[in-house]
Write an enzyme that holds these catalytic residues in place. Structure first.
Site, short mmCIF file in Angstrom:
data_model
loop_
_atom_site.label_atom_id
_atom_site.label_comp_id
_atom_site.label_asym_id
_atom_site.label_seq_id
_atom_site.Cartn_x
_atom_site.Cartn_y
_atom_site.Cartn_z
N ASN A 9 37.64 37.15 34.24
CA ASN A 9 36.41 36.56 33.70
C ASN A 9 36.84 35.48 32.70
O ASN A 9 37.20 35.79 31.57
CB ASN A 9 35.58 37.65 33.01
N LYS A 11 35.10 33.27 31.32
CA LYS A 11 34.05 32.93 30.33
C LYS A 11 33.96 31.41 30.21
O LYS A 11 34.18 30.72 31.22
CB LYS A 11 34.34 33.63 28.99
N HIS A 97 26.72 41.04 31.93
CA HIS A 97 27.81 41.06 30.94
C HIS A 97 27.22 41.19 29.54
O HIS A 97 26.17 40.62 29.24
CB HIS A 97 28.65 39.78 31.07
N GLU A 99 27.92 39.82 26.84
CA GLU A 99 27.69 38.54 26.13
C GLU A 99 26.37 37.92 26.57
O GLU A 99 25.68 37.30 25.76
CB GLU A 99 28.88 37.59 26.34
N GLU A 169 32.37 48.21 30.65
CA GLU A 169 33.00 47.43 29.59
C GLU A 169 32.43 47.87 28.23
O GLU A 169 31.38 47.37 27.81
CB GLU A 169 32.72 45.94 29.78
N GLY A 175 37.42 41.76 23.92
CA GLY A 175 37.97 40.69 23.09
C GLY A 175 38.47 41.15 21.74
O GLY A 175 38.75 40.34 20.86
N SER A 215 39.81 44.32 26.86
CA SER A 215 41.19 44.20 26.40
C SER A 215 42.23 44.77 27.38
O SER A 215 43.20 45.39 26.96
CB SER A 215 41.34 44.81 25.00
P1 PGA Z 1 38.54 40.95 27.35
O1 PGA Z 1 37.11 40.63 28.03
O2 PGA Z 1 39.48 41.31 28.46
O3 PGA Z 1 38.93 39.67 26.66
O4 PGA Z 1 38.31 42.08 26.39
C1 PGA Z 1 36.64 41.40 29.09
C2 PGA Z 1 35.28 40.89 29.51
O5 PGA Z 1 34.49 40.49 28.65
O6 PGA Z 1 34.95 40.87 30.72
#
Ligand code: PGA
Length: 252
Positions: A9, A11, A97, A99, A169, A175, A215
């Site tokens: 992903n 982003k 997601h 976000e 998630e 993140g 992560s």
């Molecule tokens: P990350 O993000 O691996 O940076 O924690 C995962 C995601 O948001 O899909």
């Protein structure tokens, strides 16, 4: 048959040419992707067509969009429909997601409409769910995720659910560098699979892929993916580094 999946992903990262280079570098560093396994690049809209063309040269490699709108066409300035994504070579759409839920106020009802619009175009959905930290601290994480599922993918038909990939998630792990332990991931994945089983039966539950996200790194991927109900990962930050991401792909 359950597919193992590693999805990156990206982003809102990489300029167009950087994205093309990243995809090429990942593919150079991964061996052939075995059948029964799938590598998916979740890229910005502007990169979709070109990275779909690069991916099409490799077996079991494809491209996902990170969002779509639920209407089919019309006066919705700035939005992109599932049919448009399909015409650009997309195979999957990431929906729900955290976000998008947090910054763009996407409710479960809106996510459900987007899921239906995506499935209507015969694209697959990577449906994201997961709890915030305060819910985990209150030990209410299973109920929280159950409620998310009930508001969307548990309302689908059996034919539709076969085109869903679930990504668990936990928001506190996205993140942050803080990964769920293998026990925490396995516990929630088993919980999600049992919810799918209760609604759609044992065969559907056995076949659905449930990815872990939050992560994921090359140093923890192998252990996470070894869990019986963890079928791969949705990888954010680490998917932007070709060598690191390829190492994650190679550990599935
Ligand atoms: P990350 O993000 O691996 O940076 O924690 C995962 C995601 O948001 O899909």
């Amino acid at each position: 048959m359950r597919t193992k999946i590693i999805a990156g992903n990206w982003k809102m990262n990489t300029l167009f040419q950087e994205g093309v280079t990243l995809a090429n570098n990942v593919l150079e560093n991964t061996g052939a992707v075995a059948s029964g396994t799938s590598l998916i690049f979740g890229v910005p809209f502007t990169h979709l067509k070109s990275i779909a063309e690069i991916s099409a040269k490799h077996a079991n490699v494809s491209v996902a969009a990170q969002n779509c709108y639920f209407e089919t066409k019309g006066a919705f300035t700035g939005e992109v429909s599932a049919a448009m994504l399909k015409s650009a070579g997309c195979s999957h759409v990431i929906l729900g997601h955290s976000e998008r839920r947090q910054y763009f106020n996407e409710s479960e009802a809106i996510i459900y409409k987007k899921v239906l619009a995506t499935l209507y175009e015969k694209l697959k959905v990577i449906y994201c769910c997961g709890e915030p930290l305060e819910i985990r601290e209150k030990n209410k994480h299973k109920e929280y995720v159950s409620e998310q599922l009930q508001g969307s993918i548990l309302k689908l038909s059996e034919k539709q659910i076969n085109n869903i990939v679930i990504a668990y998630e936990p928001i506190w792990a996205i993140g942050t560098g803080k990964t769920a332990t293998t026990e925490e991931a396995q516990e929630m994945h088993a919980h999600i699979r049992s919810a799918i089983k209760a609604k759609f039966g044992a065969t559907v539950a056995a076949d659905i892929s449930i990815l872990y996200g939050g992560s994921v790194k090359s140093s923890n991927a192998k252990e996470l993916f070894a869990q019986p109900d963890v079928d791969g990962g949705l990888v954010g930050g680490a998917s932007l580094n070709a060598v690191e991401f390829a190492a994650i792909v190679n550990s599935i």
